[in-house]
Write a protein that holds these residues in place. Structure first.
Motif, PDB file in Angstrom:
ATOM      1  N   UNK A 101       0.839  -1.203   0.000  1.00  0.00           N
ATOM      2  CA  UNK A 101       0.000   0.000   0.000  1.00  0.00           C
ATOM      3  C   UNK A 101       0.870   1.249   0.000  1.00  0.00           C
ATOM      4  N   UNK A 102       1.945   1.238   0.795  1.00  0.00           N
ATOM      5  CA  UNK A 102       2.842   2.385   0.847  1.00  0.00           C
ATOM      6  C   UNK A 102       3.483   2.649  -0.511  1.00  0.00           C
ATOM      7  N   UNK A 103       3.855   1.595  -1.229  1.00  0.00           N
ATOM      8  CA  UNK A 103       4.444   1.768  -2.554  1.00  0.00           C
ATOM      9  C   UNK A 103       3.437   2.387  -3.511  1.00  0.00           C
ATOM     10  N   UNK A 104       2.189   1.965  -3.421  1.00  0.00           N
ATOM     11  CA  UNK A 104       1.153   2.531  -4.282  1.00  0.00           C
ATOM     12  C   UNK A 104       0.949   4.018  -3.974  1.00  0.00           C
ATOM     13  N   UNK A 105       0.960   4.357  -2.699  1.00  0.00           N
ATOM     14  CA  UNK A 105       0.786   5.763  -2.302  1.00  0.00           C
ATOM     15  C   UNK A 105       1.968   6.603  -2.801  1.00  0.00           C
ATOM     16  N   UNK A 106       3.196   6.073  -2.629  1.00  0.00           N
ATOM     17  CA  UNK A 106       4.388   6.795  -3.095  1.00  0.00           C
ATOM     18  C   UNK A 106       4.345   6.985  -4.599  1.00  0.00           C
ATOM     19  N   UNK A 107       3.933   5.930  -5.325  1.00  0.00           N
ATOM     20  CA  UNK A 107       3.826   6.046  -6.784  1.00  0.00           C
ATOM     21  C   UNK A 107       2.805   7.083  -7.197  1.00  0.00           C
ATOM     22  N   UNK A 108       1.680   7.126  -6.493  1.00  0.00           N
ATOM     23  CA  UNK A 108       0.649   8.113  -6.805  1.00  0.00           C
ATOM     24  C   UNK A 108       1.152   9.534  -6.544  1.00  0.00           C
ATOM     25  N   UNK A 109       1.944   9.708  -5.473  1.00  0.00           N
ATOM     26  CA  UNK A 109       2.496  11.033  -5.158  1.00  0.00           C
ATOM     27  C   UNK A 109       3.479  11.481  -6.243  1.00  0.00           C
ATOM     28  N   UNK A 110       4.307  10.552  -6.707  1.00  0.00           N
ATOM     29  CA  UNK A 110       5.251  10.880  -7.787  1.00  0.00           C
ATOM     30  C   UNK A 110       4.490  11.298  -9.044  1.00  0.00           C
ATOM     31  N   UNK A 111       3.474  10.533  -9.400  1.00  0.00           N
ATOM     32  CA  UNK A 111       2.700  10.846 -10.603  1.00  0.00           C
ATOM     33  C   UNK A 111       2.003  12.190 -10.471  1.00  0.00           C
ATOM     34  N   UNK A 112       1.459  12.471  -9.285  1.00  0.00           N
ATOM     35  CA  UNK A 112       0.764  13.745  -9.074  1.00  0.00           C
ATOM     36  C   UNK A 112       1.738  14.917  -9.191  1.00  0.00           C
ATOM     37  N   UNK A 113       2.954  14.752  -8.628  1.00  0.00           N
ATOM     38  CA  UNK A 113       3.954  15.826  -8.694  1.00  0.00           C
ATOM     39  C   UNK A 113       4.317  16.144 -10.140  1.00  0.00           C
ATOM     40  N   UNK A 114       4.609  15.107 -10.922  1.00  0.00           N
ATOM     41  CA  UNK A 114       5.068  15.366 -12.285  1.00  0.00           C
ATOM     42  C   UNK A 114       3.929  15.752 -13.212  1.00  0.00           C
ATOM     43  N   UNK A 115       2.724  15.309 -12.894  1.00  0.00           N
ATOM     44  CA  UNK A 115       1.567  15.785 -13.664  1.00  0.00           C
ATOM     45  C   UNK A 115       1.403  17.286 -13.473  1.00  0.00           C
ATOM     46  N   UNK A 116       1.568  17.738 -12.231  1.00  0.00           N
ATOM     47  CA  UNK A 116       1.489  19.173 -11.956  1.00  0.00           C
ATOM     48  C   UNK A 116       2.600  19.939 -12.682  1.00  0.00           C
ATOM     49  N   UNK A 117       3.835  19.390 -12.641  1.00  0.00           N
ATOM     50  CA  UNK A 117       4.965  20.078 -13.256  1.00  0.00           C
ATOM     51  C   UNK A 117       4.793  20.185 -14.771  1.00  0.00           C
ATOM     52  N   UNK A 118       4.302  19.120 -15.399  1.00  0.00           N
ATOM     53  CA  UNK A 118       4.170  19.147 -16.858  1.00  0.00           C
ATOM     54  C   UNK A 118       2.946  19.940 -17.320  1.00  0.00           C
TER      55      UNK A 118
END
Length: 349
Positions: free
Chosen positions: A8-25
């Motif tokens: 579950x923690x890995x899924x949450x971390x992956x979602x945070x990474x995706x959200x960060x780079x979605x915002x940046x792009x």
């Protein structure tokens, strides 16, 4: 911690990474909103978040683990310095060229040397922040992983020690019981046979339940009751023995054979062949709390009595600490002029 927790923690971390780079792009679309930005122009402005991404994950996956963690800080700093300087310079001229191509009406604030240097420093600083973030996150991940591995090693060590303690309890318990049977065969064969039958029930418990880290409370109480029945067979009628239980939470589980040493100790030191004796055992289970209260007449061994080695009681507290760390209390002592010994254990199940 279970594997599901880390998954579950890995899924949450992956979602945070995706959200960060979605915002940046997607941020260039917000910045250029209302200017009629075209797809080619947008893709060219995405060079900035792309380079930030490259610097971040280059440090996160490669530079920090292989250089910074290994103690090669100067090499890590030198590579990052060169990388950030080159990419910062490239990014400035890339964005400048992009604006010249698609938005020539913008003021050329970076045409002079001071403006060029200031913009390069700005872009390099952004890259440095993401490089530092990647390094910090890599170090944090390594620290969490190392801490978890240490906890797993300590847990495995504790389980091994607990198994070793159990393996010591079994021979100790069987030795006492076989000594009782041996004494009975000399004067009462019928009682000896009954004792062997009770012992077989307890051995079944040891063979099947003992291997589990926890068992239903009813199974453990049945084991203790069989032991008390076994002890009653060889005791004279003048010895008062009571075994009372009050279980309100029958669904709870307990570590197997965690209380047997206390019960053994009560019969070993609470019975006298010449004086009146008693053993009172009371066990209650409610609100996920087990309370085992044992009181017996106190007949301590004399200095000339060297029977037993105190293995059981020496291991009770260690077993409790391994099975229920920070979740138990144990009160013991004597009262009424040292005539009564009491032992009360409270466990939060």
């Amino acid at each position: 911690m279970s594997k599901n927790f880390f998954s579950i923690n890995k899924h949450i971390a992956g979602a945070c990474h995706m959200a960060l780079w979605a915002f940046m792009f997607l941020s260039p679309l917000t910045f250029w909103r209302g200017t009629g930005i075209t797809l080619p122009h947008y893709l060219m402005t995405c060079m900035q978040p792309l380079l930030l991404l490259v610097v971040f994950y280059l440090n996160y996956f490669i530079l920090a683990p292989k250089l910074f963690v290994a103690g090669k800080h100067r090499y890590d700093l030198l590579i990052n310095l060169v990388l950030i300087t080159v990419l910062g310079t490239f990014l400035h001229y890339w964005l400048d060229w992009t604006n010249d191509m698609y938005m020539p009406y913008l003021n050329k604030q970076s045409s002079d040397l001071v403006g060029t240097v200031s913009f390069i420093l700005r872009d390099s600083l952004n890259l440095a922040v993401f490089a530092g973030g990647g390094t910090a996150l890599a170090l944090a991940r390594r620290w969490v992983t190392a801490d978890q591995q240490l906890k797993e090693v300590e847990a495995a060590k504790a389980q091994a020690e607990l198994r070793n303690l159990r393996n010591q309890i079994n021979p100790h318990f069987l030795l006492n019981t076989l000594n009782n049977i041996y004494a009975l065969t000399a004067f009462d064969t019928q009682k000896a046979q009954e004792t062997i039958q009770e012992l077989s029930k307890m051995l079944r418990h040891i063979l099947y339940d003992y291997q589990q880290p926890s068992i239903p409370i009813d199974n453990e109480l049945e084991f203790l009751e069989n032991y008390v029945k076994l002890m009653r067979i060889r005791l004279p009628q003048t010895v008062e023995v009571t075994f009372d239980t009050n279980v309100q939470d029958s669904n709870v589980e307990v570590a197997p054979m965690v209380l047997i040493s206390l019960v053994e100790n009560a019969f070993k030191h609470g019975i006298s062949p010449t004086e009146s004796s008693f053993v009172h055992i009371n066990i209650t289970v409610s609100n996920h709390t087990l309370v085992c209260d044992i009181q017996n007449s106190n007949h301590p061994k004399t200095s000339s009595d060297h029977s037993g080695h105190g293995i059981g009681l020496q291991q009770v507290e260690r077993r409790l600490e391994l099975a229920y760390p920070g979740r138990y209390t144990w009160k013991q002592g004597t009262k009424k002029n040292n005539k009564i010994y009491y032992s009360t254990i409270t466990i939060q199940l």
